[in-house]
Design a protein around this motif. Structure first.
Motif, short mmCIF file in Angstrom:
data_model
loop_
_atom_site.label_atom_id
_atom_site.label_comp_id
_atom_site.label_asym_id
_atom_site.label_seq_id
_atom_site.Cartn_x
_atom_site.Cartn_y
_atom_site.Cartn_z
N ALA A 1 -32.62 -12.24 62.30
CA ALA A 1 -32.20 -12.01 60.91
C ALA A 1 -33.14 -12.72 59.94
O ALA A 1 -33.58 -12.14 58.94
CB ALA A 1 -30.76 -12.46 60.70
N LEU A 2 -33.44 -13.98 60.24
CA LEU A 2 -34.38 -14.72 59.38
C LEU A 2 -35.75 -14.06 59.40
O LEU A 2 -36.37 -13.88 58.34
CB LEU A 2 -34.49 -16.18 59.83
N GLY A 3 -36.21 -13.68 60.57
CA GLY A 3 -37.50 -13.01 60.68
C GLY A 3 -37.54 -11.71 59.89
O GLY A 3 -38.54 -11.40 59.23
N ALA A 4 -36.46 -10.96 59.91
CA ALA A 4 -36.40 -9.70 59.18
C ALA A 4 -36.47 -9.95 57.67
O ALA A 4 -37.22 -9.28 56.95
CB ALA A 4 -35.12 -8.93 59.53
N LEU A 5 -35.67 -10.90 57.19
CA LEU A 5 -35.69 -11.21 55.76
C LEU A 5 -37.08 -11.67 55.31
O LEU A 5 -37.60 -11.20 54.30
CB LEU A 5 -34.66 -12.28 55.44
N GLY B 1 -32.78 -4.15 60.17
CA GLY B 1 -32.59 -3.47 58.89
C GLY B 1 -32.61 -4.45 57.72
O GLY B 1 -32.78 -4.05 56.57
N LEU B 2 -32.47 -5.74 58.02
CA LEU B 2 -32.53 -6.75 56.96
C LEU B 2 -33.91 -6.87 56.32
O LEU B 2 -34.05 -7.55 55.31
CB LEU B 2 -32.08 -8.11 57.50
N VAL B 3 -34.91 -6.19 56.89
CA VAL B 3 -36.20 -6.16 56.19
C VAL B 3 -36.02 -5.55 54.81
O VAL B 3 -36.73 -5.90 53.87
CB VAL B 3 -37.32 -5.42 56.98
N LEU B 4 -35.06 -4.63 54.68
CA LEU B 4 -34.80 -4.00 53.38
C LEU B 4 -34.15 -4.99 52.40
O LEU B 4 -34.38 -4.90 51.19
CB LEU B 4 -33.96 -2.75 53.54
N ALA B 5 -33.37 -5.92 52.92
CA ALA B 5 -32.82 -6.98 52.05
C ALA B 5 -33.96 -7.88 51.57
O ALA B 5 -34.01 -8.27 50.40
CB ALA B 5 -31.76 -7.79 52.79
N LEU C 1 -35.12 -8.51 47.75
CA LEU C 1 -35.30 -9.87 47.20
C LEU C 1 -36.70 -10.01 46.59
O LEU C 1 -36.87 -10.67 45.56
CB LEU C 1 -35.10 -10.92 48.28
N ALA C 2 -37.68 -9.43 47.23
CA ALA C 2 -39.07 -9.51 46.74
C ALA C 2 -39.24 -8.79 45.41
O ALA C 2 -40.10 -9.16 44.60
CB ALA C 2 -40.04 -8.97 47.77
#
Length: 134
Positions: free
Chosen positions: A64-68, A119-123, A127-128
């Motif tokens: 999760a951290l890696g995805a974010l 899918g948290l890459v989209l979060a 944020l970016a």
């Protein structure tokens, strides 16, 4: 085009570091058995199989951290406002996650969360885009 390639590379590196840091914490809490060598796949399989729920869940937290981080950094580097590079990072990480789950004994819940969490890459992407972030 070069900026997008660099964005994916940066996202993969930073995301990998995020996963690694959390996994290091997991290994500190649930150390490897004495004498386990990194090239001993059967020994590592046995270690993973014997991990309690939290030992495995820490890996999901790392994902999760890696995805974010991956989604955030890749979007910042790309500077185009599109989710493409974040999605590419998430797809690459998902591929490697599935490979690891095939190689190691992981329960069904780990498969579900291990794939969904990328899918948290989209979060991270969202944020970016927030102008209040650096």
């Amino acid at each position: 085009m070069i900026r997008k390639i660099l964005a994916v590379v940066a996202g993969m590196i930073v995301g990998s570091v995020g996963v690694w840091l959390i996994e290091r914490l997991g290994h500190a809490l649930y150390p490897f058995p004495a004498g386990l060598r990194p090239d001993n796949l059967e020994g590592f399989k046995s270690y993973v199989e014997s991990l309690p729920f939290m030992g495995k869940f820490i890996v999901i937290i790392g994902y999760a951290l890696g995805a974010l981080l991956s989604g955030f950094i890749s979007t910042k580097v790309a500077k185009d406002g599109k989710p493409t590079v974040a999605i590419i990072c998430g797809a690459i990480f998902t591929f490697f996650t599935i490979y690891n789950m095939i190689m190691l004994p992981t329960p069904l819940w780990f498969w579900i969360l291990g794939i969904a969490v990328w899918g948290l890459v989209l979060a991270g992407y969202k944020l970016a885009l927030n102008k209040n972030n650096i």
